[in-house]
Design an enzyme around this catalytic site. Structure first.
Site, short mmCIF file in Angstrom:
data_model
loop_
_atom_site.label_atom_id
_atom_site.label_comp_id
_atom_site.label_asym_id
_atom_site.label_seq_id
_atom_site.Cartn_x
_atom_site.Cartn_y
_atom_site.Cartn_z
N GLY A 1 2.78 -8.98 2.63
CA GLY A 1 2.39 -7.57 2.76
C GLY A 1 3.54 -6.77 3.32
O GLY A 1 4.70 -7.18 3.23
N SER A 2 3.22 -5.65 3.94
CA SER A 2 4.28 -4.74 4.40
C SER A 2 4.98 -5.29 5.64
O SER A 2 4.41 -6.07 6.41
CB SER A 2 3.65 -3.38 4.71
OG SER A 2 2.67 -3.54 5.71
N GLU B 1 6.10 -12.83 4.01
CA GLU B 1 6.74 -12.31 2.79
C GLU B 1 6.54 -10.80 2.82
O GLU B 1 5.42 -10.33 2.59
CB GLU B 1 6.09 -12.91 1.54
CG GLU B 1 6.13 -14.42 1.46
CD GLU B 1 7.51 -14.94 1.13
OE1 GLU B 1 8.36 -14.17 0.64
OE2 GLU B 1 7.76 -16.14 1.38
N LEU B 2 7.60 -10.03 3.11
CA LEU B 2 7.41 -8.63 3.48
C LEU B 2 8.07 -7.67 2.49
O LEU B 2 8.35 -8.02 1.35
CB LEU B 2 7.92 -8.42 4.91
CG LEU B 2 7.36 -9.42 5.94
CD1 LEU B 2 7.94 -9.19 7.31
CD2 LEU B 2 5.83 -9.37 5.99
N CYS C 1 7.35 -6.31 -4.82
CA CYS C 1 8.33 -6.42 -3.73
C CYS C 1 9.72 -6.62 -4.29
O CYS C 1 10.71 -6.22 -3.66
CB CYS C 1 7.93 -7.56 -2.80
SG CYS C 1 7.55 -9.05 -3.69
N GLU D 1 11.23 1.29 1.64
CA GLU D 1 10.59 0.73 0.45
C GLU D 1 9.81 1.83 -0.27
O GLU D 1 9.01 2.54 0.34
CB GLU D 1 9.65 -0.39 0.87
CG GLU D 1 8.94 -1.00 -0.32
CD GLU D 1 8.13 -2.24 0.06
OE1 GLU D 1 7.31 -2.14 0.99
OE2 GLU D 1 8.32 -3.28 -0.58
P1 NAD Z 1 -0.34 -4.29 3.65
O1 NAD Z 1 0.63 -4.80 4.66
O2 NAD Z 1 -0.91 -2.94 3.85
O3 NAD Z 1 -1.61 -5.28 3.54
C1 NAD Z 1 -1.43 -6.64 3.24
C2 NAD Z 1 -2.64 -7.41 3.76
O4 NAD Z 1 -2.64 -7.34 5.19
C3 NAD Z 1 -3.99 -6.85 3.30
O5 NAD Z 1 -4.86 -7.93 3.02
C4 NAD Z 1 -4.45 -6.08 4.52
O6 NAD Z 1 -5.86 -5.94 4.56
C5 NAD Z 1 -3.94 -6.97 5.63
N1 NAD Z 1 -3.81 -6.36 6.95
C6 NAD Z 1 -3.77 -5.05 7.28
N2 NAD Z 1 -3.66 -4.91 8.62
C7 NAD Z 1 -3.60 -6.16 9.14
C8 NAD Z 1 -3.47 -6.68 10.46
N3 NAD Z 1 -3.39 -5.90 11.52
N4 NAD Z 1 -3.42 -8.02 10.63
C9 NAD Z 1 -3.49 -8.84 9.56
N5 NAD Z 1 -3.63 -8.40 8.29
C10 NAD Z 1 -3.69 -7.08 8.08
O7 NAD Z 1 0.38 -4.42 2.23
P2 NAD Z 1 -0.11 -3.90 0.81
O8 NAD Z 1 -0.05 -2.41 0.77
O9 NAD Z 1 -1.38 -4.58 0.41
O10 NAD Z 1 1.05 -4.52 -0.12
C11 NAD Z 1 2.28 -3.91 -0.31
C12 NAD Z 1 3.34 -4.55 0.57
O11 NAD Z 1 3.40 -5.95 0.34
C13 NAD Z 1 4.72 -4.02 0.25
O12 NAD Z 1 5.40 -3.77 1.44
C14 NAD Z 1 5.35 -5.17 -0.52
O13 NAD Z 1 6.76 -5.22 -0.49
C15 NAD Z 1 4.76 -6.34 0.16
N6 NAD Z 1 4.86 -7.52 -0.69
C16 NAD Z 1 5.81 -8.46 -0.40
C17 NAD Z 1 5.96 -9.57 -1.21
C18 NAD Z 1 7.02 -10.62 -0.93
O14 NAD Z 1 6.96 -11.67 -1.55
N7 NAD Z 1 7.96 -10.37 -0.04
C19 NAD Z 1 5.14 -9.71 -2.33
C20 NAD Z 1 4.19 -8.72 -2.60
C21 NAD Z 1 4.05 -7.63 -1.77
#
Ligand code: NAD
Length: 479
Positions: A231-232, A251-252, A285, A379
């Site tokens: 995620g982010s 993985e961010l 990502c 990003e």
């Molecule tokens: P996000 O960080 O908003 O959410 C990801 C997940 O985290 C969701 O399931 C969300 O509900 C959960 N989450 C939210 N708050 C949390 C907390 N406090 N504790 C634990 N979990 C929590 O990301 P998104 O908008 O769903 O996805 C986009 C991001 O993901 C982008 O930054 C992208 O670059 C990244 N991403 C990275 C990769 C990689 O391989 N590096 C791959 C895909 C996406």
């Protein structure tokens, strides 16, 4: 069958609070399904179930675990079309891309399953240690971590769930999965395939609902030994602070560069960028966000790129002719629109795209973007590339390295010695020569440097990171 329910202890049940919510298509707002809204009470039952499941699964021989995973792979293959339709509807990505993503799913489970049968250790040459003779034997042993929490983002609802769940199960762990709130239906359909394949109760649990509340409760719990998060960067940093003493894979975010040098095949580079910047509406990502090109070929590259970007067919994601569907929400599309406008306000030139209609945004190319501008540094996660020029190899590499991120990079050149220099000097977890970063074989080690994360996915590496190593010494005599 899983409508409005979570998976806990092998049963599909309502959440403790009984709340549900609709999942809507970001393209046209229609209701795609209903899911449960779990809360911290459900976290407690899921973790208790996972602890019991982990005890059972860890005692299950690797060949028996592989049998279950192979059956799950076959079920996912049978159901691929239905899962892809669901995925496209809840995510807004085109049906062609959704089929491509789900088409990888069964092989992902098989490859991970195989790696779960390969938990080799080492024999230790203890007698090389001064004072130690031949009277001891030392070796290492791998065992599952126990309970793994998997938290996944919206952009690849099948791929990124399976990059965690499949290796975790293959290695003998129990999992609590918390998929993205916007795309939970694909995760539930995949989980169904594992339970239908005969996975014992408690080994896979799925909670749908708010990331913050569920995430904090899951990540901070001492019963959890490993957190695997995609995620982010902001949420990843929060998890790193909250988790305590646990194994972490993060993985961010990213802002991936592509360097195009004067000796490159410009047409081929433009083709690759016109795909790599816009697949999944740029919500990848490893999407191409920054194009760094030499002034000598800057004009030729733009002349080749812009018509290709304008030709990307937009429309209803469910049509096989559509190449660019909707972003995940109108709010996200608006955020990207504002970011493009801010670059233009600072003097960059919008060569095409950037017009928004609801969650749909026309694909954009922005030229003359300052190195330090947010459109380079932050990003974007949208269908646009920012073009910058660099005068030589050295500055191109410095520009590539100029952001906080380091996930993927691409270099287009025919100069082998220059390419080798780029491979050594660009700080990215994956580097492609003569392709963009938007390419992944599911078995390869994959993960970012710098603010793009820690740890690697890819089945061999993921299985390794989802196991723990013990050192065992058999003493034939004291000391
Ligand atoms: P996000 O960080 O908003 O959410 C990801 C997940 O985290 C969701 O399931 C969300 O509900 C959960 N989450 C939210 N708050 C949390 C907390 N406090 N504790 C634990 N979990 C929590 O990301 P998104 O908008 O769903 O996805 C986009 C991001 O993901 C982008 O930054 C992208 O670059 C990244 N991403 C990275 C990769 C990689 O391989 N590096 C791959 C895909 C996406």
């Amino acid at each position: 069958m899983t409508e409005g329910l979570i998976l806990v202890d092998g049963d599909w049940v309502a959440s403790k609070g009984g709340r549900t919510e609709e999942v809507r298509s970001p393209y046209d707002g229609r209701v795609v399904g209903q899911v449960a809204v779990a809360d911290v009470d459900d976290v407690e039952t899921a973790l208790a179930a996972a602890e019991r499941g982990a005890a059972v699964w860890r005692e299950t021989p690797a060949h028996a675990r592989l049998d279950v995973l192979m059956r799950a792979a076959a079920l996912v293959e049978e159901r691929a079309d239905a899962i892809a339709t669901l995925l496209s509807a809840e995510n807004g990505k085109t049906i062609t891309e959704a089929r491509g993503e789900v088409g990888r799913a069964s092989d992902m489970i098989r490859l991970a399953g195989y790696e779960g049968t390969q938990l080799y250790g080492d024999t230790l040459p203890l007698d090389a240690n001064r004072g130690t003779g031949q009277d001891k034997i030392g070796f290492t042993l791998r065992q599952p971590c126990g309970v793994v929490v998997a938290i996944t983002p919206f952009n690849y609802p099948s791929l990124l769930v399976l990059h965690k769940v499949a290796p975790a199960l293959a290695a003998g762990n129990a999992v609590v999965l918390k998929p993205a709130r916007t795309t939970p239906l694909t995760a539930l359909a995949l989980a169904r395939a594992f339970t239908d394949a005969g996975l014992p109760a408690g080994v896979l649990n799925v909670l749908t609902g708010p990331g913050g509340a569920l995430g904090d409760a899951l990540v901070s719990d001492p019963r959890v030994r490993k957190v695997s998060f995609t995620g982010s960067t902001a949420v990843g940093e929060h998890i790193a602070r909250t988790a305590g003493v646990k194994k972490l894979s993060l993985e961010l975010g990213a802002s991936c560069p592509v360097v195009v040098l004067p000796d490159a095949d410009i047409e081929a580079a433009a083709d690759a960028i016109a795909a790599g910047g816009y697949i999944n509406a740029g919500q990848v990502c490893i999407s191409v966000q920054r194009v760094i090109t030499h002034p000598d070929v800057h004009g030729d590259l733009l002349d080749a790129l812009v018509p290709k970007v304008r030709a990307i067919a937009m429309g209803d994601p469910s049509s096989p002719d559509t190449r660019l569907g909707a972003l995940i929400s109108e709010a996200e599309a608006r955020r990207v629109e504002v970011a493009l406008q801010a670059a233009v306000d600072s003097g960059a030139r919008l060569l095409t795209g950037g017009e928004r209609d609801g969650a749909v945004l026309t694909p954009a190319v922005v030229d003359g973007v300052d190195l330090d501008a947010p459109l380079n540094q932050d990003e974007l996660f949208g269908p646009a590339v920012a073009v910058t020029t660099a005068d030589d190899w050295q500055s191109a590499i410095a520009y590539a390295n100029s952001t906080a991120y380091g996930l993927g990079a691409g270099v287009f050149t025919r100069d082998v010695s220059g390419a080798i220099r780029a491979i050594r000097q660009i700080d990215a977890g994956v580097i492609h020569i003569n392709w963009t970063p938007l390419w992944r074989a599911d078995l390869m080690p994959y993960g970012g440097l710098k603010a793009s994360g820690i740890g690697k996915e890819g089945f061999r590496t993921a299985v390794s990171e989802m196991t723990e190593e013990k050192t065992v010494i058999l003493h034939g005599r004291p000391w």
